[in-house]
Design a protein around this motif. Sequence first.
Motif, short mmCIF file in Angstrom:
data_model
loop_
_atom_site.label_atom_id
_atom_site.label_comp_id
_atom_site.label_asym_id
_atom_site.label_seq_id
_atom_site.Cartn_x
_atom_site.Cartn_y
_atom_site.Cartn_z
N ARG A 130 0.75 -1.16 0.02
CA ARG A 130 0.08 -0.07 0.00
C ARG A 130 1.02 1.29 0.20
O ARG A 130 1.85 1.41 0.68
N PHE A 131 0.36 2.11 -0.73
CA PHE A 131 1.14 3.49 -0.85
C PHE A 131 0.82 4.30 0.24
O PHE A 131 -0.17 4.43 0.78
N GLN A 132 2.27 4.72 1.15
CA GLN A 132 2.18 5.35 2.24
C GLN A 132 2.31 6.93 2.22
O GLN A 132 2.05 7.64 3.21
N GLY A 133 2.64 7.46 1.19
CA GLY A 133 2.86 8.78 1.07
C GLY A 133 4.11 9.21 0.38
O GLY A 133 5.05 8.06 0.19
N ILE A 161 6.24 2.84 0.12
CA ILE A 161 5.38 1.50 -0.06
C ILE A 161 5.55 0.63 1.27
O ILE A 161 6.71 0.10 1.46
N ALA A 162 4.54 0.38 1.92
CA ALA A 162 4.46 -0.72 2.99
C ALA A 162 3.98 -2.11 2.28
O ALA A 162 2.80 -2.16 1.62
N CYS A 163 5.02 -2.92 2.20
CA CYS A 163 4.80 -4.00 1.39
C CYS A 163 4.66 -5.42 2.19
O CYS A 163 4.73 -5.38 3.45
N ASP A 164 3.60 -6.27 1.63
CA ASP A 164 3.62 -7.61 2.26
C ASP A 164 4.83 -8.30 3.00
O ASP A 164 5.83 -8.03 1.99
N GLY A 165 4.79 -8.59 4.02
CA GLY A 165 6.12 -9.29 4.53
C GLY A 165 6.99 -8.24 5.13
O GLY A 165 7.86 -8.87 5.69
N GLY A 166 6.47 -7.11 5.46
CA GLY A 166 7.22 -6.23 6.13
C GLY A 166 8.25 -5.35 5.53
O GLY A 166 8.93 -4.44 6.19
N LEU A 167 8.38 -5.61 4.07
CA LEU A 167 9.43 -4.74 3.21
C LEU A 167 8.96 -3.30 3.28
O LEU A 167 7.67 -3.07 3.10
N GLY A 199 -2.68 4.94 1.14
CA GLY A 199 -3.64 3.54 1.56
C GLY A 199 -3.96 2.93 0.21
O GLY A 199 -4.44 1.76 0.40
N THR A 200 -3.71 3.47 -0.87
CA THR A 200 -4.10 2.74 -2.04
C THR A 200 -3.18 1.53 -2.08
O THR A 200 -1.95 1.64 -2.17
#
Length: 383
Positions: A263-266, A276-282, A295-296
């Motif tokens: 998800r885009f964080q800003g 970008i907050a990626c799945d898996g914590g990246l 949030g997109t």
Amino acid sequence: MAKSLGPVKRSFAPWTDPAEKPFIRFENVTKRFGPFTAVKNLTLDIYEKEFFSLLGPSGCGKTTLMRMLAGFEEPTEGRILLQGKDLSGVPPYRRPTNMMFQSYALFPHMTVAKNIAFGLEQDNLPKGEIEARVAEMLKLVKLEEFARRKPNQLSGGQRQRVALARSLAKRPKVLLLDEPLGALDRKLREETQFELMDIQHTLGLTFLIVTHDQEEAMTVSDRIAVMDKGELMQVATPAEIYEAPNSRYVADFIGDINIVEGRFQGEGATPLLSRIACDGGLEAVVAYPCGQAPGTAVAFAIRPEKIRISQDPPADTSSNVLHGEVLDIGYLGDFSIFIVGLADGRSFRAAQANISRLVDRPITYGDQVWLSWPAEAGLLLTR
């Protein structure tokens, strides 16, 4: 005039000039076979002297599109224009196009010279002109010494060049190539790709090639149209397709790539840095504006060769960093591929050029490694 991304073979980019008129235009073209729609409301412009590739998986509609241009199929809806003239109702033999088929379709009982001359004889050209053109084509494809041989006395690459010469002998305005190199071995295919480029540039013709081979399309093309399920996914130069794909589909279809949903964080410290907050914590930072609200749902993507692999952690581990274990290694001579397993069970691919002749690698199976990359290396995909 705008410049295309990445290297170009020559200063040739008519698609960037609004005043330039297309040589070939598919205008809102749809093709149905009963209930199945092979091509869906497609609009595409191809310019004179362009080497253009239609690329996609089997069944995506690329061959149907070519066959409609050749006149073997008619559009269900829409128009196909060549130099501004509607081709509707014009039979194949009256169109200024010629098609070279994957099978080559050479006459086994005829010599090389007779195969090349066949179409010219059907057009009742004077004997002297036929002989001159056959000689010209034999020289062009470097087969002068094989003129009296028959197809079964030639190698696969030589038969391919005979088929090419026969297709070019009638001097079509557009040469259509349907998977022309599919029957050749890898090394010969790569050599022939460059020969095709040289011939196309020498003759100044428009070439349209259908292929499912990504490397082939990337090598020969001025532009590529990536297709899926009868639709155009992206039309751009090879460098743009590879370095700036416009969707998850194109990014995943062209070359090798790691894609992680997130998800885009800003924006970051500058407007050109997207977090970008990626799945898996990246936590990924990309040097590209997102244009979406925080949030997109987006995807982060990175090519294996853009990743640095090391046994030591980078100085900054806050973003664009992953840690994992080497699960597999693929040695391909000029570079090696590392499959790195992450803590959450996913895997990432990293590529490393083999710049020395050392056979023993400093990084091997089971090693704990760090993957890192600069913000300019990654991609942000919004669709």
